[in-house]
Design a protein around this motif. Structure first.
Motif, PDB file in Angstrom:
ATOM      1  N   ALA A 121     -13.713  12.016 -30.232  1.00  0.00           N
ATOM      2  CA  ALA A 121     -12.565  11.657 -29.712  1.00  0.00           C
ATOM      3  C   ALA A 121     -12.129  11.864 -28.397  1.00  0.00           C
ATOM      4  O   ALA A 121     -11.277  11.648 -27.756  1.00  0.00           O
ATOM      5  N   LEU A 122     -12.953  13.047 -27.904  1.00  0.00           N
ATOM      6  CA  LEU A 122     -12.554  13.918 -26.744  1.00  0.00           C
ATOM      7  C   LEU A 122     -13.471  13.407 -25.611  1.00  0.00           C
ATOM      8  O   LEU A 122     -14.514  14.091 -25.741  1.00  0.00           O
ATOM      9  N   TRP A 158      -6.600  20.268 -27.009  1.00  0.00           N
ATOM     10  CA  TRP A 158      -6.996  20.741 -28.369  1.00  0.00           C
ATOM     11  C   TRP A 158      -6.490  22.125 -28.459  1.00  0.00           C
ATOM     12  O   TRP A 158      -6.871  22.641 -29.741  1.00  0.00           O
ATOM     13  N   THR A 181      -6.702  19.314 -33.710  1.00  0.00           N
ATOM     14  CA  THR A 181      -7.903  18.404 -33.544  1.00  0.00           C
ATOM     15  C   THR A 181      -7.445  17.025 -32.861  1.00  0.00           C
ATOM     16  O   THR A 181      -6.502  16.374 -33.255  1.00  0.00           O
ATOM     17  N   THR A 218      -7.470  13.340 -31.655  1.00  0.00           N
ATOM     18  CA  THR A 218      -7.891  11.957 -32.072  1.00  0.00           C
ATOM     19  C   THR A 218      -7.480  10.951 -30.704  1.00  0.00           C
ATOM     20  O   THR A 218      -6.768  11.339 -29.791  1.00  0.00           O
ATOM     21  N   ALA A 219      -8.090   9.858 -30.976  1.00  0.00           N
ATOM     22  CA  ALA A 219      -7.961   8.977 -29.686  1.00  0.00           C
ATOM     23  C   ALA A 219      -8.061   7.583 -29.972  1.00  0.00           C
ATOM     24  O   ALA A 219      -8.637   7.287 -31.264  1.00  0.00           O
ATOM     25  N   VAL A 220      -7.314   6.852 -29.214  1.00  0.00           N
ATOM     26  CA  VAL A 220      -7.663   5.297 -29.417  1.00  0.00           C
ATOM     27  C   VAL A 220      -7.840   4.773 -27.910  1.00  0.00           C
ATOM     28  O   VAL A 220      -7.085   5.035 -26.929  1.00  0.00           O
ATOM     29  N   ARG A 221      -8.804   3.968 -27.731  1.00  0.00           N
ATOM     30  CA  ARG A 221      -9.126   3.271 -26.521  1.00  0.00           C
ATOM     31  C   ARG A 221      -8.720   1.966 -26.357  1.00  0.00           C
ATOM     32  O   ARG A 221      -9.197   1.093 -27.168  1.00  0.00           O
ATOM     33  N   LEU A 225      -4.672  10.072 -26.228  1.00  0.00           N
ATOM     34  CA  LEU A 225      -5.127  10.898 -26.894  1.00  0.00           C
ATOM     35  C   LEU A 225      -4.008  11.562 -27.771  1.00  0.00           C
ATOM     36  O   LEU A 225      -2.759  11.613 -27.190  1.00  0.00           O
TER      37      LEU A 225
END
Length: 381
Positions: A56-57, A126, A130, A132-135, A142
């Motif tokens: 996610a990062l 971070w 933890t 998380t991500a959406v592209r 993030l």
């Protein structure tokens, strides 16, 4: 400005947000220096683990530099300071720098990182949890595990980027990096600010740590509580507003009046919405109805987080830019904004602004203020 939640879960061990104890020196400078190569190799491995994951990062690079070792609380302890340098893939045009403080412990397997924390400035996301991500097509959002859903914010960002490009052109990357912490407290921590001063502020666009001086804004930090309380329309306006700050960062200078930079952002956000001036500027309209009229364009201080009348300051700024765009055209508003940036620094800001207004619009600051006040009075009707 980015976040601070731990749980990197690196091979070298998870990070913890704790203050390091003030330990008395127990080793000589020479003994400390003897461990430098081993500690540098440990941090290099730690950086590689960070760059490799979590998925996610998406980091294009990560590394520690400017390592300084010091004695710890015993023969098997060391302290260290270093700069953690990272670059988010597809978003950061330059390295982002996070000063770090570490506590090291020697084990049978060699030196290990026992604790790591921020040593100043906004820490990485971070540090708070933890990641998380959406592209999206035009963005990377993030967040943190257990926090608000990111998909809606990504969709708003994907709509904002082409809307901003339609006005401001292609002189920017056309991509947004947004961060959505889980709480308002965390939002304030990322700004290193008092949470009380940011209550009700839905978002802010800031420069990343270590950013060049000419890069005043390159990532959007969302206040989950204020942003979550808005309607879908309100959220879209906020995201588009912040996208304008990213798009105009190359043309925004310390001498750019905030009424202009905030006004063009709001004007772009509301552009094409079909909303009336009273709907866009309800607080100002109520003041006008009550006989409370401004006498001048809002000063920079009026935009301070938590300031009384901050809503009216934004609405007054929108109305000023709406006046320019309606009377002279959006292209002239954009040209005026860029011309102000080109004037350069100096104590005579209003005089230079007056000159730009005359060159771009054919009228001085006093005459423009008079036209704007006429627009303000019309809100009473």
């Amino acid at each position: 400005m980015l976040s601070r939640r731990g749980a990197l879960l690196l091979a070298a061990g998870g990070l913890a947000q704790l203050s390091l104890p003030g330990a008395a020196p127990t080793a000589s400078a020479g003994a400390v220096a003897d461990h430098r190569a081993e500690v540098a190799a440990l941090l290099a491995a730690r950086a590689r683990a960070l760059a490799a994951g979590p998925p996610a990062l998406p980091l294009a690079e990560a590394g520690y530099r400017n390592l300084v070792l010091g004695p710890g609380a015993g023969p098997d302890r060391l302290t260290a300071t270093a700069e953690l340098v990272v670059q988010v893939a597809g978003c950061d045009a330059y390295p982002v720098v996070h000063p770090r403080r570490l506590l090291l412990r020697r084990t049978d397997g060699g030196w290990q990182v026992e604790r790591e924390e921020s040593a100043g400035g906004p820490p990485p996301l971070w540090d708070l949890g933890t990641v998380t991500a959406v592209r999206g097509d035009h963005c990377l959002v993030l967040g943190l595990a257990g926090g608000p859903d990111l998909a809606g914010l990504a969709a708003a960002a994907d709509r904002a980027v082409p809307a901003v490009g339609a006005v401001w052109g292609e002189r920017w990357a056309g991509r947004l990096l947004l961060q959505l912490p889980a709480t308002e407290q965390q939002f304030a921590r990322l700004l290193e600010a008092d949470p009380a001063g940011w209550t009700g502020m839905a978002a802010v666009t800031t420069a990343a740590p270590g950013a060049p001086w000419h890069t005043p804004a390159d990532r959007v930090l969302i206040n989950p509580e204020a942003f979550g309380g808005l309607s879908d329309f309100g959220r879209q306006v906020v995201v588009t507003h912040e996208a304008v700050h990213v798009a105009t960062r190359a043309d925004t200078r310390a001498w750019t009046p905030l009424w202009l930079s905030e006004g063009v952002a709001d004007w772009t956000g509301y552009r094409g919405s079909g909303r009336s001036p009273k709907q866009i500027a309800p607080e100002l309209a109520r003041d006008v109805a009550a006989g409370r009229l401004p006498s001048a364009l809002p000063a920079d201080q009026a935009f301070t987080a938590g300031a009384g009348g901050i809503a009216q300051a934004y609405e007054q700024s929108w109305l000023a830019c709406e006046l320019i765009a309606r009377r002279y055209g959006p292209e002239r508003l954009v040209g005026l904004y860029r011309a102000v940036a080109a004037t350069g620094p100096g104590e005579d800001r209003e005089q230079r602004l007056d000159g730009v207004l005359r060159a771009e619009l054919g009228l001085g600051l006093g005459e423009f203020t008079g036209l704007w006040l006429d627009e303000v009075r019309r809100l009473k009707g």
